[in-house]
Write an enzyme that holds these catalytic residues in place. Structure first.
Site, PDB file in Angstrom:
ATOM      1  N   ASN A   1       0.866  -1.188   0.000  1.00  0.00           N
ATOM      2  CA  ASN A   1       0.000   0.000   0.000  1.00  0.00           C
ATOM      3  C   ASN A   1       0.899   1.233   0.000  1.00  0.00           C
ATOM      4  O   ASN A   1       1.479   1.573   1.019  1.00  0.00           O
ATOM      5  CB  ASN A   1      -0.897  -0.031   1.248  1.00  0.00           C
ATOM      6  N   TRP A   2       0.980   1.859  -1.158  1.00  0.00           N
ATOM      7  CA  TRP A   2       1.888   3.019  -1.280  1.00  0.00           C
ATOM      8  C   TRP A   2       1.313   4.286  -0.653  1.00  0.00           C
ATOM      9  O   TRP A   2       2.008   5.282  -0.512  1.00  0.00           O
ATOM     10  CB  TRP A   2       2.179   3.299  -2.756  1.00  0.00           C
ATOM     11  N   LYS A   3       0.038   4.279  -0.355  1.00  0.00           N
ATOM     12  CA  LYS A   3      -0.662   5.462   0.168  1.00  0.00           C
ATOM     13  C   LYS A   3      -0.450   6.652  -0.792  1.00  0.00           C
ATOM     14  O   LYS A   3      -0.270   6.448  -1.985  1.00  0.00           O
ATOM     15  CB  LYS A   3      -0.197   5.787   1.583  1.00  0.00           C
TER      16      LYS A   3
ATOM     17  N   HIS B   1      -9.482   0.856   4.804  1.00  0.00           N
ATOM     18  CA  HIS B   1      -8.208   1.099   5.500  1.00  0.00           C
ATOM     19  C   HIS B   1      -8.476   2.056   6.660  1.00  0.00           C
ATOM     20  O   HIS B   1      -9.327   2.962   6.548  1.00  0.00           O
ATOM     21  CB  HIS B   1      -7.196   1.695   4.521  1.00  0.00           C
TER      22      HIS B   1
ATOM     23  N   GLU C   1      -6.991   4.543   7.671  1.00  0.00           N
ATOM     24  CA  GLU C   1      -6.853   5.970   7.326  1.00  0.00           C
ATOM     25  C   GLU C   1      -8.133   6.475   6.645  1.00  0.00           C
ATOM     26  O   GLU C   1      -8.517   7.632   6.815  1.00  0.00           O
ATOM     27  CB  GLU C   1      -5.608   6.177   6.445  1.00  0.00           C
TER      28      GLU C   1
ATOM     29  N   GLU D   1      -5.304  -5.079  10.617  1.00  0.00           N
ATOM     30  CA  GLU D   1      -4.348  -3.991  10.776  1.00  0.00           C
ATOM     31  C   GLU D   1      -4.676  -3.198  12.044  1.00  0.00           C
ATOM     32  O   GLU D   1      -5.506  -2.260  11.990  1.00  0.00           O
ATOM     33  CB  GLU D   1      -4.418  -3.054   9.577  1.00  0.00           C
TER      34      GLU D   1
ATOM     35  N   GLY E   1       2.173   2.388  10.627  1.00  0.00           N
ATOM     36  CA  GLY E   1       3.072   3.521  10.435  1.00  0.00           C
ATOM     37  C   GLY E   1       3.760   3.996  11.705  1.00  0.00           C
ATOM     38  O   GLY E   1       4.351   5.072  11.730  1.00  0.00           O
TER      39      GLY E   1
ATOM     40  N   SER F   1       3.396  -1.944  10.376  1.00  0.00           N
ATOM     41  CA  SER F   1       4.853  -1.868  10.582  1.00  0.00           C
ATOM     42  C   SER F   1       5.582  -3.156  10.184  1.00  0.00           C
ATOM     43  O   SER F   1       6.559  -3.552  10.822  1.00  0.00           O
ATOM     44  CB  SER F   1       5.164  -1.482  12.031  1.00  0.00           C
TER      45      SER F   1
ATOM     46  N   GLY G   1       2.830  -1.261   4.280  1.00  0.00           N
ATOM     47  CA  GLY G   1       2.734   0.159   3.937  1.00  0.00           C
ATOM     48  C   GLY G   1       4.101   0.716   3.617  1.00  0.00           C
ATOM     49  O   GLY G   1       4.633   0.540   2.508  1.00  0.00           O
ATOM     50  N   GLY G   2       4.716   1.381   4.588  1.00  0.00           N
ATOM     51  CA  GLY G   2       5.986   2.076   4.387  1.00  0.00           C
ATOM     52  C   GLY G   2       7.049   1.251   3.663  1.00  0.00           C
ATOM     53  O   GLY G   2       7.699   1.748   2.725  1.00  0.00           O
TER      54      GLY G   2
END
Ligand code: PEP
Length: 250
Positions: A9-11, A94, A96, A164, A170, A210, A231-232
């Site tokens: 997930n590049w956001k 998600h 977010e 999640e 994150g 994470s 993610g990151g």
């Protein structure tokens, strides 16, 4: 055995050059790995270009969100009908989206139905926040999120559920493998008891929060896990490739 899946997930990250660079690296370095489904979810705007790039590879594209109507006066939204030309997967619900954009289970349910009708595989995110965990209500929260998001849906193995925990996204504070396993087992039992025993044994359940190439192995060996939502670390093509490679060795 259920085929594992690793989703990036590049956001709202990367410019067009970086998006192309990361995707090219993955096509060149992990294309030969067939035992894992590999999915990257870049921002919508890069999907057509990246679709051209990955179309002859076995790297799959996913969207990070969509609206449930096919078209109409919904300024700023993108539909499943539009996405299906480029994407096989879509991340829905998600945390977010839930917290920043006030999405609720009812909306996620509508989006899930629209994705399925358009042959896009939904990756539905569920997770508790820190106060819900500390108050002991995490399992109930997750059960309700699943029941509401999948309400009136004849589920099959094309639906993926990603656990999640919000406090792990994150933050660098990943859930312990014990916490992740306990919740993924719970998710499988909800699917079994409230939906379909047969599908519960086939559906993919992911951990996200994470995940890096340093801790992936701890998760991938858990009995109820079928992959990770990253993610990151998915913005680092080498780290993402390492994670896919680890998943292929299970
Ligand atoms: C995510 O965005 O779904 C996620 C899990 O992020 P991170 O891996 O950076 O915690």
């Amino acid at each position: 055995m259920i085929k594992p899946i690793i989703v990036g997930n590049w956001k709202m990250n990367t410019n067009s050059y970086e998006a192309y660079e990361i995707s090219s690296y993955l096509v060149n370095h992990i294309n030969e790995i067939n035992s894992v489904d590999k999915v990257i979810c870049p921002p919508h705007i890069y999907l057509p270009t990246l679709h051209n790039l990955v179309s002859t590879s076995n790297l799959h594209l996913g969207a990070q969100n969509m609206f449930y109507k096919n078209n109409g006066a919904y300024t700023g939204e993108v539909s499943a009908l539009m996405l299906k030309e480029y994407c096989e997967y879509v991340i829905l619900g998600h945390s977010e989206r839930r917290t920043i954009f006030s999405e609720n289970d009812d909306l996620i349910n509508k989006k899930t139905k629209a994705a399925i009708i358009n042959n896009i595989k939904p990756i539905i995110c569920v997770g508790e926040n820190i106060s819900e965990r500390e108050s002991g209500s995490a399992k109930n929260i997750i059960r309700n999120q699943i029941l509401n998001s999948l309400k009136s849906i004849d589920i099959d193995e094309n639906i993926t559920i990603a656990y999640e925990p919000i406090w792990a996204i994150g933050t660098g504070i990943a859930a312990t493998p014990e916490i992740a396993q306990e919740m993924m087992k719970h998710i499988r039992s909800v699917i079994k008891n409230d939906f379909n025993t047969n599908i519960a044994n086939k559906i993919r359940i992911l951990y996200g929060g994470s995940v890096t190439d340093n801790n992936t192995l701890e998760y991938l060996s858990l009995p109820d896990i079928n992959g990770c939502l990253v993610g990151g670390a998915s913005l680092d093509s080498k780290k993402f490739s390492n994670i896919v490679q680890m998943a292929s060795k299970l």
